[in-house]
Motif scaffolding. Structure first.
Motif, PDB file in Angstrom:
ATOM      1  N   SER A  45      22.273  50.450  22.012  1.00 24.06           N
ATOM      2  CA  SER A  45      23.153  51.587  21.765  1.00 24.06           C
ATOM      3  C   SER A  45      23.602  51.634  20.305  1.00 24.06           C
ATOM      4  N   PRO A  46      23.647  52.842  19.692  1.00 25.99           N
ATOM      5  CA  PRO A  46      23.272  54.153  20.251  1.00 25.99           C
ATOM      6  C   PRO A  46      21.752  54.332  20.276  1.00 25.99           C
ATOM      7  N   VAL A  47      21.245  54.722  21.420  1.00 28.60           N
ATOM      8  CA  VAL A  47      19.798  54.770  21.656  1.00 28.60           C
ATOM      9  C   VAL A  47      19.091  55.687  20.669  1.00 28.60           C
ATOM     10  N   GLU A  48      19.736  56.783  20.289  1.00 30.88           N
ATOM     11  CA  GLU A  48      19.088  57.750  19.392  1.00 30.88           C
ATOM     12  C   GLU A  48      18.966  57.223  17.965  1.00 30.88           C
ATOM     13  N   LYS A  49      19.700  56.154  17.635  1.00 31.84           N
ATOM     14  CA  LYS A  49      19.635  55.585  16.291  1.00 31.84           C
ATOM     15  C   LYS A  49      18.957  54.220  16.262  1.00 31.84           C
ATOM     16  N   MET A  50      19.185  53.425  17.278  1.00 28.02           N
ATOM     17  CA  MET A  50      18.634  52.069  17.291  1.00 28.02           C
ATOM     18  C   MET A  50      17.148  52.113  17.597  1.00 28.02           C
ATOM     19  N   GLN A  51      16.369  51.377  16.803  1.00 26.47           N
ATOM     20  CA  GLN A  51      14.914  51.468  16.902  1.00 26.47           C
ATOM     21  C   GLN A  51      14.312  50.578  17.975  1.00 26.47           C
ATOM     22  N   LEU A  52      14.966  49.467  18.282  1.00 27.83           N
ATOM     23  CA  LEU A  52      14.321  48.460  19.125  1.00 27.83           C
ATOM     24  C   LEU A  52      14.312  48.838  20.599  1.00 27.83           C
ATOM     25  N   LEU A  53      13.224  48.480  21.257  1.00 27.90           N
ATOM     26  CA  LEU A  53      13.116  48.541  22.710  1.00 27.90           C
ATOM     27  C   LEU A  53      12.513  47.218  23.163  1.00 27.90           C
TER      28      LEU A  53
ATOM     29  N   ALA B  98       5.069  51.660  30.269  1.00 28.74           N
ATOM     30  CA  ALA B  98       6.341  51.430  29.581  1.00 28.74           C
ATOM     31  C   ALA B  98       6.164  51.472  28.068  1.00 28.74           C
ATOM     32  N   VAL B  99       5.109  50.830  27.576  1.00 26.43           N
ATOM     33  CA  VAL B  99       4.843  50.826  26.137  1.00 26.43           C
ATOM     34  C   VAL B  99       4.556  52.242  25.649  1.00 26.43           C
ATOM     35  N   ASN B 100       3.766  52.976  26.415  1.00 25.23           N
ATOM     36  CA  ASN B 100       3.401  54.340  26.041  1.00 25.23           C
ATOM     37  C   ASN B 100       4.640  55.231  25.925  1.00 25.23           C
ATOM     38  N   VAL B 101       5.551  55.126  26.888  1.00 27.27           N
ATOM     39  CA  VAL B 101       6.779  55.924  26.857  1.00 27.27           C
ATOM     40  C   VAL B 101       7.669  55.483  25.690  1.00 27.27           C
ATOM     41  N   GLY B 102       7.798  54.170  25.495  1.00 25.27           N
ATOM     42  CA  GLY B 102       8.621  53.670  24.403  1.00 25.27           C
ATOM     43  C   GLY B 102       8.135  54.146  23.043  1.00 25.27           C
ATOM     44  N   LEU B 103       6.818  54.152  22.848  1.00 26.59           N
ATOM     45  CA  LEU B 103       6.260  54.635  21.580  1.00 26.59           C
ATOM     46  C   LEU B 103       6.483  56.135  21.426  1.00 26.59           C
ATOM     47  N   LYS B 104       6.373  56.883  22.515  1.00 26.86           N
ATOM     48  CA  LYS B 104       6.666  58.319  22.457  1.00 26.86           C
ATOM     49  C   LYS B 104       8.110  58.554  22.034  1.00 26.86           C
ATOM     50  N   GLN B 105       9.002  57.680  22.493  1.00 23.62           N
ATOM     51  CA  GLN B 105      10.421  57.818  22.167  1.00 23.62           C
ATOM     52  C   GLN B 105      10.729  57.360  20.747  1.00 23.62           C
ATOM     53  N   GLY B 106       9.695  56.891  20.042  1.00 28.30           N
ATOM     54  CA  GLY B 106       9.866  56.496  18.654  1.00 28.30           C
ATOM     55  C   GLY B 106      10.398  55.095  18.457  1.00 28.30           C
ATOM     56  N   LYS B 107      10.190  54.215  19.433  1.00 27.73           N
ATOM     57  CA  LYS B 107      10.769  52.883  19.373  1.00 27.73           C
ATOM     58  C   LYS B 107       9.835  51.835  18.772  1.00 27.73           C
ATOM     59  N   VAL B 108      10.463  50.795  18.223  1.00 31.02           N
ATOM     60  CA  VAL B 108       9.768  49.570  17.832  1.00 31.02           C
ATOM     61  C   VAL B 108       9.856  48.651  19.036  1.00 31.02           C
ATOM     62  N   ILE B 109       8.710  48.156  19.503  1.00 30.76           N
ATOM     63  CA  ILE B 109       8.667  47.491  20.811  1.00 30.76           C
ATOM     64  C   ILE B 109       8.344  46.012  20.689  1.00 30.76           C
ATOM     65  N   ILE B 110       9.146  45.201  21.380  1.00 29.42           N
ATOM     66  CA  ILE B 110       8.761  43.812  21.604  1.00 29.42           C
ATOM     67  C   ILE B 110       8.616  43.618  23.108  1.00 29.42           C
ATOM     68  N   ILE B 111       7.631  42.833  23.504  1.00 31.84           N
ATOM     69  CA  ILE B 111       7.378  42.570  24.928  1.00 31.84           C
ATOM     70  C   ILE B 111       7.769  41.130  25.199  1.00 31.84           C
ATOM     71  N   VAL B 112       8.700  40.925  26.129  1.00 31.90           N
ATOM     72  CA  VAL B 112       9.185  39.579  26.434  1.00 31.90           C
ATOM     73  C   VAL B 112       9.024  39.290  27.923  1.00 31.90           C
ATOM     74  N   LYS B 113       8.989  37.997  28.236  1.00 32.26           N
ATOM     75  CA  LYS B 113       8.911  37.589  29.635  1.00 32.26           C
ATOM     76  C   LYS B 113      10.299  37.573  30.251  1.00 32.26           C
ATOM     77  N   ASP B 114      10.322  37.705  31.546  1.00 30.44           N
ATOM     78  CA  ASP B 114      11.575  37.770  32.287  1.00 30.44           C
ATOM     79  C   ASP B 114      12.326  36.438  32.220  1.00 30.44           C
ATOM     80  N   GLY B 115      13.634  36.525  32.292  1.00 29.06           N
ATOM     81  CA  GLY B 115      14.490  35.346  32.299  1.00 29.06           C
ATOM     82  C   GLY B 115      15.909  35.778  32.014  1.00 29.06           C
ATOM     83  N   PRO B 116      16.894  34.957  32.328  1.00 30.12           N
ATOM     84  CA  PRO B 116      18.292  35.332  32.081  1.00 30.12           C
ATOM     85  C   PRO B 116      18.523  35.674  30.614  1.00 30.12           C
TER      86      PRO B 116
END
Length: 763
Positions: free
Chosen positions: A501-509, A525-543
């Motif tokens: 947050s704010p989603v419209e300004k913050m680049q990371l997803l 998910a990656v395709n939608v994130g890139l459409k939304q203009g985001k910089v994407i990191i892919i991480v594994k699940d965990g707390p």
């Protein structure tokens, strides 16, 4: 974990192609372009006008690579020696890009500041020939004209640009810790004046064509053409070339003057700028502002001011020399290397390595019209995605709809979009309180309260109405996705997408996968994130995933530091002097102390004593008193509703007095406090790499800088460790470990790096 202003620094990295002009022809170029067919620069004669077309066939954008520079030099030599050519036009064959600059790798290949200075001097000489061309040259600009691309354009005698939204001009070098190195610091002030030039070079912001014309960067504008028998972009480029050729002919025939009569106000402004005391005042004011904003952490802005001042006060020759020498010095700084590393990381994190999903997401649904849900909907409809925004109450939907409309309308008022464009974007949004239309949804993103039971209820409701291919996304900041997917009949379709947050300004997803998430779900998910203009990191699940887990280490240690009697003002000042964009107490208030408390409790349960620090009972008391951070107006600070001003919350200070603890004097120095704030975070980042939560140091650094505001000047936690030294970090943490226990115990991977001095996260 939502972070606002704390991580907004350098957010303009997201939208621009940052390449820099870094020289002329390398002395090590093994094959001369005169020996081989030209591939990057071609030209044809239209009557007595040479139309020079620029095109790098190996890339999506044009850059001033060694090959292009060599061919351009050769072509210009041929044209200048042809007595029948009366004028020329530079135009790109790539519709979305004039020239985005030069390849950064050319700078990185240099081993010393002297080598980089030499590249700059050669670039200056090349553009000086363009500037002093015996025939007029018109730059026809459509698309990005940045860095060295702009320096080439302003060396031309005339500039024509399209009014397309794609057409932007700028000098983004400062964002890489550098400065315009091919004459930009000398030509821009003379062209647009000192205030305008400083505004461009010190911020790195993009200038749209219409503003560029008002500033004097562009002489003439051309309207882009709509679709016809040919695609709109192709027709626009043809029309731009036709106009530019006509202008070139008229300049050569003296029908269009290269200089026009200035207005009275322009003459008055020029006369004022001729006064030495006025210029001196401007230098002083700009320098003070830069020092305040950069906290002396970034050397490039001061060097830009120095180059401009040298040129204005001592003449162009001295100015060009200062520019080249400072360009060379900056290229060798750790700050520039860190920022260039982040640039390359961003480029990597904006690429879709998975390819398109089996079924493209054309219809999106968002559950929850609160701050996060409405913001996610906004960045989706803005990119043309048909989006349903669902909530349980009409009031919530109304507030969400109003928030989106006001945000877009603010852009209309700033002339960043038209009212028609705003209304077109809003037409992509549907708001409702039921699940109608979900039977055709391709993806559903839930942004409901962070409660596992509520999320389970939502999963079951959604799966009862959506098609079997529909992807279910949780926008949780810390709850394990596998726990949410436990309620799903199709766990392979469940994934996490952690927005900031704010989603419209913050680049990371931050996209989170479980061991059951399918590759196609991830691709969606990656395709939608890139459409939304985001910089994407892919991480594994965990707390806590990656970013929340690392940020809360900092938060817990800050609470303990406060308990030891360190004042909020001092800690904030130390965090800013280390490189954080804002004080860490402000970061906590931006996140929300209720959110931080909830997430800290969950992580403490998951990781045990290793994830302890300050007493969370303090935060619990603050939340009970309504001190939830900026959103409630009170947290560590009290915030004004109408202004950005804040003051320390005295009631918070009273709470801390009841939980005060002693601190050893040996670890209470400024540098120790700074290292305590970040060392646990550094160790946690390395531990996440060791555990496979993050795939590589690049994504780890991008996640830290753009997720929770780790100082860009250090390039991220992994690059910081390489620079600081793993052995030195381990030695420091061992001192803290003796006092505080296993919260400071270095992880095995960090110990491995400390033992082997040649081992680095970045080669």
């Amino acid at each position: 974990m939502a972070v606002s202003r704390a991580a907004c620094v350098f957010s303009t990295f997201a939208t621009s192609k940052y390449h820099l002009f870094s020289g002329h022809i390398s002395r090590n170029l093994s094959v001369s372009s005169s020996w081989a067919a030209r591939t990057h620069v071609s030209y044809e004669l239209k009557d007595d006008v040479a139309v020079i077309r620029l095109n790098d066939p190996t890339a999506k954008v044009n850059t001033l690579s060694l090959q292009m520079q060599s061919e351009l030099t050769e072509v210009m030599g041929e044209i200048w020696s042809n007595g029948g050519v009366k004028s020329a036009v530079f135009i790109s064959r790539k519709p979305g890009c004039f020239i985005a600059g030069a390849d950064i790798k050319m700078i990185q290949a240099c081993k010393s500041s002297e080598e980089v200075t030499c590249l700059s001097r050669e670039g200056q000489k090349m553009l000086e020939k363009i500037e002093k061309s015996p025939i007029p040259i018109v730059a026809a600009i459509h698309g990005s004209c940045l860095g060295g691309g702009l320096e080439l354009a302003i060396a031309c005698q005339y500039r024509v640009a399209t009014k397309s939204n794609k057409t932007v001009l700028g000098t983004p070098e400062v964002m890489l810790g550098l400065l315009p190195g091919a004459g930009g610091t000398q030509r821009l002030p003379k062209m647009v004046g000192l205030p305008g030039a400083f505004d461009m070079m010190l911020t790195g912001k993009n200038i749209r064509a219409e503003k560029a014309k008002k500033m004097g960067l562009v002489h003439q504008l051309v309207d882009p053409l709509g679709p016809g028998l040919k695609p709109a972009e192709e027709r626009t480029m043809e029309y731009l070339e036709e106009v530019a050729v006509g202008v070139a002919k008229e300049i050569a025939n003296k029908k269009i003057p290269l200089t026009k009569e200035k207005s009275f106000m322009q003459k008055l402004q020029d006369a004022v700028m001729e006064l030495g005391p006025v210029r001196k005042k401007i230098y002083k004011t700009v320098s003070e502002r830069v020092q305040k904003q950069t906290k002396n952490l970034y050397p490039a802005p001061e060097k830009i001011i120095e180059c401009v001042q040298t040129g204005m006060e001592q003449g162009s020759e001295a100015g060009y020399l200062a520019e080249a020498e400072n360009f060379g010095k900056l290229a060798m700084t750790s700050e520039s290397k860190a920022l260039i590393g982040l640039y390359h990381g961003q480029v990597a994190c904006r690429k879709n390595q998975l390819g398109p999903p089996e079924k493209e997401v054309k219809k999106l649904a968002v559950l929850g019209a609160g701050l996060m849900g409405s913001s996610i909907a906004q960045v989706s409809i803005d990119k043309g995605l048909t989006t349903i925004l669902k909530d349980t109450t009409v009031d919530s939907l109304s507030r969400g709809h109003e928030k989106i409309y006001k945000s877009l309308d603010a852009k209309v008022k700033k002339n960043e979009m038209t009212a028609f464009e705003r209304d077109t974007i809003m037409s992509n949004l549907l708001i409702q309180t039921d699940y109608s239309g979900f039977e055709s949804a391709d993806m559903v993103i839930e942004a409901v309260f962070e409660d596992i039971n509520i999320k389970h209820k939502v999963v079951k409701e959604v799966e009862a109405v959506v098609p079997s291919h529909c992807v279910f996304v949780s926008n949780t900041s810390g709850l394990p996705i596998r726990d949410i997917a436990a309620a799903s009949q199709r766990p392979e379709n469940v994934i996490g997408m952690h927005y900031f947050s704010p989603v419209e300004k913050m680049q990371l997803l931050e996209i989170i996968t479980t061991d059951k998430t399918s590759t196609d779900t991830l691709a969606s998910a990656v395709n939608v994130g890139l459409k939304q203009g985001k910089v994407i990191i892919i991480v594994k699940d965990g707390p806590g995933f990656y970013t929340t887990r690392c940020l809360l280490c900092v938060f817990l240690e800050c609470i303990r530091i406060f308990q030891e009697g360190v004042e909020v003002q001092r800690l904030d000042a130390l965090s800013e002097s280390f490189g954080f964009h804002t004080g860490l107490s402000v970061v906590a208030d931006e996140v929300g102390l209720d959110v931080a408390l909830h997430s800290s409790e969950n992580l403490s349960k998951a990781f045990g004593p290793r994830y302890e620090g300050g007493d969370l009972e303090i935060v619990r008391l603050m939340v009970e008193k309504g001190f939830r951070g900026r959103k409630s107006g009170k947290g560590f600070s009290i915030y004004s509703k109408t202004r950005e001003e804040r003051r320390i919350n005295p009631e918070m200070e009273e709470i801390f007095k009841n939980y005060k603890v002693a601190t050893p004097l040996a670890i209470s120095s400024d540098s120790d406090i700074q290292l305590r704030m970040v060392s646990r975070c550094l160790n946690e980042s390395v531990l996440c790499l060791q555990e496979g939560i993050v795939a590589n140091p690049v994504e780890g650094d991008i996640g830290a800088v753009f997720g929770y505001g780790f100082p860009p000047s250090h390039g991220g936690p992994f690059r910081f460790i390489d620079t600081f030294g793993a052995e030195r970090l381990v030695s420091t943490m061992r001192r803290y470990e003796d006092v505080y226990g296993n919260q400071f115990t270095p992880c095995q991977l960090l110990l491995d790096h400390a033992k082997d001095h040649s081992r680095k996260f970045y080669k």
